[in-house]
Design a protein around this motif. Structure first.
Motif, PDB file in Angstrom:
ATOM      1  N   HIS A   1      10.961  -9.026  -2.027  1.00 54.23           N
ATOM      2  CA  HIS A   1      11.536  -9.366  -3.335  1.00 54.23           C
ATOM      3  C   HIS A   1      10.442  -9.776  -4.313  1.00 54.23           C
ATOM      4  O   HIS A   1      10.411  -9.335  -5.464  1.00 54.23           O
ATOM      5  CB  HIS A   1      12.506 -10.555  -3.192  1.00 54.23           C
ATOM      6  CG  HIS A   1      13.919 -10.121  -3.047  1.00 54.23           C
ATOM      7  ND1 HIS A   1      14.613  -9.515  -4.064  1.00 54.23           N
ATOM      8  CD2 HIS A   1      14.775 -10.215  -2.011  1.00 54.23           C
ATOM      9  CE1 HIS A   1      15.832  -9.244  -3.645  1.00 54.23           C
ATOM     10  NE2 HIS A   1      15.963  -9.647  -2.403  1.00 54.23           N
ATOM     11  N   LYS A   2       9.543 -10.637  -3.848  1.00 58.21           N
ATOM     12  CA  LYS A   2       8.465 -11.126  -4.713  1.00 58.21           C
ATOM     13  C   LYS A   2       7.568  -9.989  -5.163  1.00 58.21           C
ATOM     14  O   LYS A   2       7.173  -9.922  -6.333  1.00 58.21           O
ATOM     15  CB  LYS A   2       7.617 -12.151  -3.949  1.00 58.21           C
ATOM     16  CG  LYS A   2       8.024 -13.570  -4.175  1.00 58.21           C
ATOM     17  CD  LYS A   2       6.860 -14.469  -3.793  1.00 58.21           C
ATOM     18  CE  LYS A   2       7.136 -15.896  -4.192  1.00 58.21           C
ATOM     19  NZ  LYS A   2       6.561 -16.822  -3.229  1.00 58.21           N
ATOM     20  N   LEU A   3       7.219  -9.107  -4.231  1.00 56.65           N
ATOM     21  CA  LEU A   3       6.384  -7.950  -4.556  1.00 56.65           C
ATOM     22  C   LEU A   3       7.055  -7.113  -5.649  1.00 56.65           C
ATOM     23  O   LEU A   3       6.412  -6.717  -6.629  1.00 56.65           O
ATOM     24  CB  LEU A   3       6.170  -7.114  -3.286  1.00 56.65           C
ATOM     25  CG  LEU A   3       5.451  -5.771  -3.443  1.00 56.65           C
ATOM     26  CD1 LEU A   3       3.976  -5.988  -3.786  1.00 56.65           C
ATOM     27  CD2 LEU A   3       5.559  -4.942  -2.157  1.00 56.65           C
ATOM     28  N   LEU A   4       8.352  -6.866  -5.477  1.00 54.08           N
ATOM     29  CA  LEU A   4       9.081  -6.014  -6.424  1.00 54.08           C
ATOM     30  C   LEU A   4       9.272  -6.704  -7.770  1.00 54.08           C
ATOM     31  O   LEU A   4       9.251  -6.058  -8.814  1.00 54.08           O
ATOM     32  CB  LEU A   4      10.450  -5.633  -5.849  1.00 54.08           C
ATOM     33  CG  LEU A   4      10.440  -4.774  -4.575  1.00 54.08           C
ATOM     34  CD1 LEU A   4      11.859  -4.617  -4.031  1.00 54.08           C
ATOM     35  CD2 LEU A   4       9.829  -3.403  -4.842  1.00 54.08           C
TER      36      LEU A   4
ATOM     37  N   ARG B   1       3.678  -5.744 -12.956  1.00 55.28           N
ATOM     38  CA  ARG B   1       2.360  -5.887 -13.597  1.00 55.28           C
ATOM     39  C   ARG B   1       1.593  -4.581 -13.644  1.00 55.28           C
ATOM     40  O   ARG B   1       0.664  -4.430 -14.431  1.00 55.28           O
ATOM     41  CB  ARG B   1       1.514  -6.934 -12.846  1.00 55.28           C
ATOM     42  CG  ARG B   1       2.140  -8.310 -12.866  1.00 55.28           C
ATOM     43  CD  ARG B   1       1.352  -9.232 -11.970  1.00 55.28           C
ATOM     44  NE  ARG B   1      -0.072  -9.123 -12.285  1.00 55.28           N
ATOM     45  CZ  ARG B   1      -0.868 -10.112 -12.575  1.00 55.28           C
ATOM     46  NH1 ARG B   1      -0.407 -11.336 -12.582  1.00 55.28           N
ATOM     47  NH2 ARG B   1      -2.138  -9.915 -12.830  1.00 55.28           N
ATOM     48  N   VAL B   2       1.942  -3.649 -12.738  1.00 57.68           N
ATOM     49  CA  VAL B   2       1.284  -2.338 -12.790  1.00 57.68           C
ATOM     50  C   VAL B   2       2.265  -1.262 -13.249  1.00 57.68           C
ATOM     51  O   VAL B   2       2.062  -0.066 -13.005  1.00 57.68           O
ATOM     52  CB  VAL B   2       0.634  -1.958 -11.430  1.00 57.68           C
ATOM     53  CG1 VAL B   2      -0.508  -2.905 -11.111  1.00 57.68           C
ATOM     54  CG2 VAL B   2       1.650  -1.956 -10.295  1.00 57.68           C
TER      55      VAL B   2
ATOM     56  N   THR C   1       0.839  -1.199   0.000  1.00 56.31           N
ATOM     57  CA  THR C   1       0.000   0.000   0.000  1.00 56.31           C
ATOM     58  C   THR C   1       0.878   1.255   0.000  1.00 56.31           C
ATOM     59  O   THR C   1       0.584   2.231  -0.697  1.00 56.31           O
ATOM     60  CB  THR C   1      -0.950  -0.013   1.223  1.00 56.31           C
ATOM     61  OG1 THR C   1      -1.623  -1.272   1.259  1.00 56.31           O
ATOM     62  CG2 THR C   1      -1.970   1.099   1.156  1.00 56.31           C
ATOM     63  N   THR C   2       1.971   1.209   0.774  1.00 57.08           N
ATOM     64  CA  THR C   2       2.857   2.373   0.847  1.00 57.08           C
ATOM     65  C   THR C   2       3.557   2.601  -0.493  1.00 57.08           C
ATOM     66  O   THR C   2       3.615   3.736  -0.992  1.00 57.08           O
ATOM     67  CB  THR C   2       3.903   2.182   1.970  1.00 57.08           C
ATOM     68  OG1 THR C   2       3.209   2.009   3.200  1.00 57.08           O
ATOM     69  CG2 THR C   2       4.822   3.386   2.082  1.00 57.08           C
ATOM     70  N   ILE C   3       4.091   1.534  -1.096  1.00 56.51           N
ATOM     71  CA  ILE C   3       4.789   1.710  -2.380  1.00 56.51           C
ATOM     72  C   ILE C   3       3.817   2.242  -3.426  1.00 56.51           C
ATOM     73  O   ILE C   3       4.156   3.138  -4.196  1.00 56.51           O
ATOM     74  CB  ILE C   3       5.459   0.392  -2.843  1.00 56.51           C
ATOM     75  CG1 ILE C   3       6.596   0.027  -1.886  1.00 56.51           C
ATOM     76  CG2 ILE C   3       6.001   0.532  -4.272  1.00 56.51           C
ATOM     77  CD1 ILE C   3       7.273  -1.298  -2.175  1.00 56.51           C
ATOM     78  N   LEU C   4       2.581   1.733  -3.438  1.00 54.39           N
ATOM     79  CA  LEU C   4       1.606   2.208  -4.434  1.00 54.39           C
ATOM     80  C   LEU C   4       1.141   3.629  -4.146  1.00 54.39           C
ATOM     81  O   LEU C   4       0.594   4.292  -5.021  1.00 54.39           O
ATOM     82  CB  LEU C   4       0.421   1.246  -4.526  1.00 54.39           C
ATOM     83  CG  LEU C   4       0.782  -0.101  -5.186  1.00 54.39           C
ATOM     84  CD1 LEU C   4      -0.385  -1.072  -5.088  1.00 54.39           C
ATOM     85  CD2 LEU C   4       1.207   0.078  -6.646  1.00 54.39           C
TER      86      LEU C   4
END
Ligand SMILES: *Cc1c(COP(=O)(O)O)cnc(C)c1O
Length: 385
Positions: free
Chosen positions: A109-112, A118-119, A86-89
């Motif tokens: 790592h997986k999120l990044l 994908r977005v 949520t913070t990164i977005l």
């Protein structure tokens, strides 16, 4: 006594008293508002709805965490990963670029690598925690620098002010995941960092019984995260918020003991003939010794070591432990052990782990608050068995 009349308190005192919401019945403990919704407010006060993060139990915890971090505001979410995503977005949009530390929590790592592309948000990893490496990885569209106060599993420590220096020269926001450090050992905002986040599941909650996360910073930035929280929806349940707030009351006591246990266990392992190396921020030969002395008040409860054996034998060492349980996670009162190759860095290849400096038999200990001598006896038996 109103907050204004109290003398400036220390962190230990704030951990107990900050954000203790006034209760009409005089309860010493703030009640849990186990409610999803509230009456329409009179006038232009904002609507209170638990998904918005403004339920009174959430708000009480948010004030406590803001006080510990020396932040204008904080926001509590459903998990560390909900907080991070949520913070990164809230900072990045399609076309933006992130520079991240070479070693991060596996989920991060997986999120990044899998979700943010994908977005339309791409990430490059800096080669090291050296500011020059971040300048090199930076692009014209870099929006965010992301690192962990103490990295997993090698416990490397960046100089926050140095990375902030590079970032702010180019209008880049800085976000530090200070889960391993806790506000007891480092308050990144004091070093000029824009946003600090925690997996509250770990030291803040402190008892391995609740999942949560928190982010703190200035009002405008936290409002930005709150806006994304409203639609992404990763809000913390009031009962979980209560448990995290209760955990924080003993944070300073627990982390003081975990700092001591970390130092004592690392000292024991360093001298053990069946151990190749052991690392902890308190070790005199730590590669970031000078930085650590300036930016960390304590080494924390995580100790990583390489036993002189293969991966199967390292797994047997963990199996032989009696007090220290084999489980992922950290920051609870009970000590845990695991191999990064099987837990946090499972998705990496053996070669990538070896190159990063932690070959497959490496064991990570997340120490609790037990007596150091019992933990050392346990490790001694397991290593000699
Ligand atoms: C555990 C952890 C996370 C993720 O937190 P959850 O509460 O499990 O979602 C993020 N960063 C670090 C450093 C962690 O240890």
């Amino acid at each position: 006594m109103s907050d204004r009349e109290r003398p400036a308190p220390r962190l230990d005192t704030l951990a107990v008293h900050a954000g203790a919401a006034d209760d009409a019945h005089g309860s010493v403990v703030a009640p849990i508002y186990q409610a999803a919704t509230f009456d329409f407010p009179a006038g232009d006060r904002p609507l209170v709805y638990t998904r918005y993060g403004n339920n009174p139990t959430q708000v009480a915890l948010q004030s406590r965490i803001a006080a510990l971090e020396g932040a204008e505001e904080a926001l509590v979410l459903a998990s560390g990963m909900a907080t991070l995503s949520t913070t990164i977005l809230s900072v990045c949009e399609a076309g933006d670029h992130v520079v991240a530390a070479p070693s991060l929590y596996g989920g991060t790592h997986k999120l990044l690598e899998e979700d943010l592309p994908r977005v339309g948000v791409e990430t490059d990893y800096a080669r090291s925690l050296d500011p020059a490496a971040w300048e090199e990885a930076r692009r014209p569209n870099t929006r965010l620098f992301l690192w962990e106060a103490i990295t997993n599993p090698l416990l490397r420590v960046a100089d926050p002010a140095a990375l902030v220096g590079v970032a702010h020269e180019h209008g880049i926001t800085t976000l530090v995941d200070a889960t391993f450090a806790t506000p007891v050992n480092q308050r990144p905002l004091e070093h000029g960092v824009d946003l600090v986040m925690h997996s509250a599941t770990k030291y803040l909650g402190g008892h391995s019984d609740v999942i949560g996360g928190a982010v703190a910073g200035d009002r405008a930035r936290i409002e930005g995260v709150k806006r994304r929280l409203q639609t992404l929806g990763g809000s913390v349940d009031p009962h979980a918020a209560f448990l995290i707030g209760r955990g924080i009351k003993t944070l300073a006591l627990r982390v003081a003991r975990q700092n001591e246990n970390g130092a004592a266990v690392a000292e024991f392992l360093t001298r053990h003939p069946r151990v190749e190396w052991a690392t902890h921020p308190t070790r005199p030969d730590h590669p970031d010794r000078d930085v650590i002395d300036r930016v960390l008040a304590g080494g924390g409860g995580v100790v990583t070591f390489l036993p002189a054996c293969d991966r199967a034998d390292a797994e047997r060492i963990v199996d032989r432990l009696r007090w220290i349980r084999s489980a992922p996670s950290l920051g609870g009162v009970e000590s845990l052990a695991g191999l990064p190759a099987l837990t946090s860095h499972r998705s990496w290849t053996s070669a990538r782990r070896e190159e990063a400096g932690f070959p497959d038999p490496t064991i990570r200990l997340a120490l609790g608050i037990e007596a150091a001598d019992d933990l050392i006896d346990d490790l001694s038996r397991a290593l000699d068995g």
